[in-house]
Design a protein around this motif. Sequence first.
Motif, PDB file in Angstrom:
ATOM      1  N   GLU A 268      -2.919 -32.692  22.930  1.00 45.62           N
ATOM      2  CA  GLU A 268      -2.799 -31.136  22.917  1.00 45.62           C
ATOM      3  C   GLU A 268      -1.354 -30.961  22.609  1.00 45.62           C
ATOM      4  O   GLU A 268      -0.964 -30.048  21.680  1.00 45.62           O
ATOM      5  CB  GLU A 268      -3.488 -30.405  23.578  1.00 45.62           C
ATOM      6  N   ARG A 269      -0.408 -31.745  23.491  1.00 47.43           N
ATOM      7  CA  ARG A 269       0.949 -31.298  23.277  1.00 47.43           C
ATOM      8  C   ARG A 269       1.659 -31.970  22.216  1.00 47.43           C
ATOM      9  O   ARG A 269       2.504 -31.118  21.515  1.00 47.43           O
ATOM     10  CB  ARG A 269       1.546 -32.036  24.566  1.00 47.43           C
ATOM     11  N   VAL A 270       0.988 -32.902  21.719  1.00 47.71           N
ATOM     12  CA  VAL A 270       1.406 -33.514  20.211  1.00 47.71           C
ATOM     13  C   VAL A 270       1.152 -32.362  19.355  1.00 47.71           C
ATOM     14  O   VAL A 270       1.764 -32.122  18.472  1.00 47.71           O
ATOM     15  CB  VAL A 270       0.766 -34.592  19.917  1.00 47.71           C
ATOM     16  N   PHE A 271      -0.102 -31.840  19.175  1.00 49.74           N
ATOM     17  CA  PHE A 271      -0.251 -30.676  18.499  1.00 49.74           C
ATOM     18  C   PHE A 271       0.584 -29.702  18.347  1.00 49.74           C
ATOM     19  O   PHE A 271       1.049 -28.927  17.272  1.00 49.74           O
ATOM     20  CB  PHE A 271      -1.711 -30.387  18.526  1.00 49.74           C
ATOM     21  N   SER A 272       1.037 -29.192  19.460  1.00 48.88           N
ATOM     22  CA  SER A 272       2.184 -28.025  19.685  1.00 48.88           C
ATOM     23  C   SER A 272       3.451 -28.366  18.990  1.00 48.88           C
ATOM     24  O   SER A 272       3.964 -27.655  18.360  1.00 48.88           O
ATOM     25  CB  SER A 272       2.151 -27.872  21.035  1.00 48.88           C
ATOM     26  N   TYR A 273       3.898 -29.817  19.421  1.00 51.61           N
ATOM     27  CA  TYR A 273       5.030 -30.269  18.565  1.00 51.61           C
ATOM     28  C   TYR A 273       5.064 -30.238  17.264  1.00 51.61           C
ATOM     29  O   TYR A 273       5.968 -29.774  16.575  1.00 51.61           O
ATOM     30  CB  TYR A 273       5.434 -31.492  19.021  1.00 51.61           C
ATOM     31  N   VAL A 274       4.043 -30.787  16.503  1.00 51.49           N
ATOM     32  CA  VAL A 274       3.527 -30.732  15.085  1.00 51.49           C
ATOM     33  C   VAL A 274       3.787 -29.399  14.741  1.00 51.49           C
ATOM     34  O   VAL A 274       4.505 -28.987  13.591  1.00 51.49           O
ATOM     35  CB  VAL A 274       2.478 -31.325  14.828  1.00 51.49           C
ATOM     36  N   LYS A 275       3.132 -28.116  15.284  1.00 57.40           N
ATOM     37  CA  LYS A 275       3.172 -27.050  14.788  1.00 57.40           C
ATOM     38  C   LYS A 275       4.465 -26.404  14.773  1.00 57.40           C
ATOM     39  O   LYS A 275       5.050 -25.472  13.893  1.00 57.40           O
ATOM     40  CB  LYS A 275       2.479 -26.073  15.581  1.00 57.40           C
ATOM     41  N   ARG A 276       5.218 -26.765  15.750  1.00 58.00           N
ATOM     42  CA  ARG A 276       6.793 -26.151  15.927  1.00 58.00           C
ATOM     43  C   ARG A 276       7.538 -26.750  14.895  1.00 58.00           C
ATOM     44  O   ARG A 276       8.516 -26.058  14.089  1.00 58.00           O
ATOM     45  CB  ARG A 276       7.383 -26.428  17.398  1.00 58.00           C
ATOM     46  N   ILE A 277       7.560 -28.158  14.866  1.00 57.05           N
ATOM     47  CA  ILE A 277       8.331 -28.881  13.724  1.00 57.05           C
ATOM     48  C   ILE A 277       7.982 -28.547  12.338  1.00 57.05           C
ATOM     49  O   ILE A 277       8.950 -28.407  11.432  1.00 57.05           O
ATOM     50  CB  ILE A 277       8.082 -30.370  14.017  1.00 57.05           C
ATOM     51  N   LEU A 278       6.787 -28.532  11.976  1.00 54.91           N
ATOM     52  CA  LEU A 278       6.317 -28.336  10.527  1.00 54.91           C
ATOM     53  C   LEU A 278       6.219 -26.617  10.398  1.00 54.91           C
ATOM     54  O   LEU A 278       4.764 -26.197  10.346  1.00 54.91           O
ATOM     55  CB  LEU A 278       4.858 -28.855  10.504  1.00 54.91           C
ATOM     56  N   GLY A 279       7.317 -26.081  10.241  1.00 54.14           N
ATOM     57  CA  GLY A 279       7.356 -24.709   9.973  1.00 54.14           C
ATOM     58  C   GLY A 279       7.130 -24.369   8.477  1.00 54.14           C
ATOM     59  O   GLY A 279       6.848 -25.064   7.768  1.00 54.14           O
ATOM     60  N   ASP A 280       7.273 -23.079   8.271  1.00 54.36           N
ATOM     61  CA  ASP A 280       7.212 -22.645   6.899  1.00 54.36           C
ATOM     62  C   ASP A 280       8.386 -23.025   6.222  1.00 54.36           C
ATOM     63  O   ASP A 280       8.090 -23.214   4.707  1.00 54.36           O
ATOM     64  CB  ASP A 280       7.187 -21.095   7.157  1.00 54.36           C
TER      65      ASP A 280
ATOM     66  N   LYS B 173       6.646 -40.171   7.694  1.00 53.32           N
ATOM     67  CA  LYS B 173       7.571 -40.964   8.439  1.00 53.32           C
ATOM     68  C   LYS B 173       8.442 -40.175   9.244  1.00 53.32           C
ATOM     69  O   LYS B 173       8.759 -40.292  10.674  1.00 53.32           O
ATOM     70  CB  LYS B 173       8.019 -42.024   7.649  1.00 53.32           C
ATOM     71  N   THR B 174       9.201 -39.260   8.504  1.00 52.43           N
ATOM     72  CA  THR B 174      10.210 -38.254   9.147  1.00 52.43           C
ATOM     73  C   THR B 174       9.296 -37.503  10.425  1.00 52.43           C
ATOM     74  O   THR B 174       9.781 -37.283  11.441  1.00 52.43           O
ATOM     75  CB  THR B 174      10.723 -37.223   8.242  1.00 52.43           C
ATOM     76  N   MET B 175       8.337 -36.869   9.997  1.00 53.21           N
ATOM     77  CA  MET B 175       7.465 -36.261  10.852  1.00 53.21           C
ATOM     78  C   MET B 175       7.251 -36.923  12.142  1.00 53.21           C
ATOM     79  O   MET B 175       7.117 -36.548  13.383  1.00 53.21           O
ATOM     80  CB  MET B 175       6.168 -35.706  10.158  1.00 53.21           C
ATOM     81  N   GLU B 176       6.591 -38.229  11.996  1.00 45.96           N
ATOM     82  CA  GLU B 176       6.330 -39.145  13.066  1.00 45.96           C
ATOM     83  C   GLU B 176       7.592 -39.359  13.769  1.00 45.96           C
ATOM     84  O   GLU B 176       7.546 -39.355  15.091  1.00 45.96           O
ATOM     85  CB  GLU B 176       5.588 -40.319  12.362  1.00 45.96           C
ATOM     86  N   ASP B 177       9.012 -39.471  13.439  1.00 49.11           N
ATOM     87  CA  ASP B 177       9.969 -39.862  13.918  1.00 49.11           C
ATOM     88  C   ASP B 177      10.163 -38.716  14.967  1.00 49.11           C
ATOM     89  O   ASP B 177      10.702 -38.596  16.132  1.00 49.11           O
ATOM     90  CB  ASP B 177      11.143 -40.208  13.219  1.00 49.11           C
ATOM     91  N   LEU B 178      10.103 -37.641  14.213  1.00 44.20           N
ATOM     92  CA  LEU B 178      10.440 -36.163  14.897  1.00 44.20           C
ATOM     93  C   LEU B 178       9.434 -36.094  16.330  1.00 44.20           C
ATOM     94  O   LEU B 178      10.049 -35.481  17.181  1.00 44.20           O
ATOM     95  CB  LEU B 178      10.376 -35.097  14.072  1.00 44.20           C
ATOM     96  N   VAL B 179       8.271 -36.156  16.052  1.00 47.58           N
ATOM     97  CA  VAL B 179       7.166 -36.043  17.049  1.00 47.58           C
ATOM     98  C   VAL B 179       7.717 -36.990  18.124  1.00 47.58           C
ATOM     99  O   VAL B 179       7.541 -36.592  19.575  1.00 47.58           O
ATOM    100  CB  VAL B 179       5.759 -36.074  16.535  1.00 47.58           C
TER     101      VAL B 179
END
Length: 413
Positions: A323-335, A343-349
């Motif tokens: 669930e913490r991963v989902f929270s990181y994804v929500k913060r990184i993948l903003g508007d 690949k970039t998303m995976e690296d940032l997470v």
Amino acid sequence: MLTDGRTYDGRRPMAIPQLDDVKVIDELLMRMHYFYKNSAKRFRELKTLGQHSNINVLKPPKSTGTRWIDHRRQALLAMIRNHPIIVMQMEDMASGLRSDVKGDDVARCKGYLKNLKPTKFILYCNMYLDIVCKLAILSKSLQGDEKSVPMVLLYIETALDEIKELTVTDGPNLTKCRSEGDGDVEFDGVAFENDRRVIIDAIVHAINLRFDNFVNSDLIKAMSFIDPSNWPDDSETLKDYGNDDIDRLVDHFRVPLETNNCDTSVIQSEWRRLKKDIRRHHSELKCHKLWQTVIVNKAEQYSNILHIARIVLTIPISTAHVERVFSYVKRILGDWRHRLNVKTMEDLVRISLEGVPLRDFDPLPVVKQWQASGCRKRRPYIAAYGPTRKATTTAVESGESSGDSDDSASDGE
């Protein structure tokens, strides 16, 4: 039981029974949140009253959310602290003497006051907070990434014991409420004690149902060998410690062990040697650091017993990490970042989850690598984290001047 594929979400509600008084508190917590969230003016008035009354006002938070228990705890803390001035403010708004308060708000405040003013409301809030604080400790223990199975088992047993004690003894918040209250705080002792017993019995029953196959599992108890802090100090007692537990684990996991070429016949021998090795050379290390050291440096010496250790260490305690991963994804993948590729998303997470803390991060090597990795030069007059353009330009001009002088001198010769 964890071995049957079940994990535990440390952030879900603990099935607090919906008694009338509990329902009133839960409803008012939510209503107070929206009452002040939807009007900055009301909250400014509340803060002003708090300043005059020497009360540090807390803004009422939303009492439900992803971190259910912690949100409820924060909402109860805000309600208990703000209660006197909330009542004061609503009495003023419900008086009908203020021209800036609409009729609907007057009626709403009168309805709130019917539940807020009785002494039993704040008494139940404090009792409720004592229970929620115990649950919050248990919830937090289920969210740790480095909690071992025996440690979580200890947290569950301790939480159950402490919550049961609240049926006969007051918690710290309720004790403070009784000591600061006046005589009518004992409005109906029998009714209060009965309600408290019903609430706590229901919570204990819910926890037992949820963790029964964890707390009462002999297999889970056999995993206590993984934490060296549980080992006996006496060397003679240590010889036999965990031997039966290892046998039980080997019998349970025999199929996956043999599938992975584990020689189960020598596990007991390796276990006896490993205990002595750890006691002599690694006694100062804590659980996860200890097994990391043994697995990395001594995998060949203890290759078979380490199969058991890996199984125990990799059993997921809860779903909190996912669930913490989902929270990181929500913060990184903003508007503003919807075009990030996978690949970039995976690296940032991964950086967010496993990277060093920001205060310990040294950006200089990264900037230098970026500076040197481009196909074209990047800002040729500015070195990575070096002097400013002006200083660099001055140095280049002075170098050119000296070069011209050398050329002139050579021409003269």
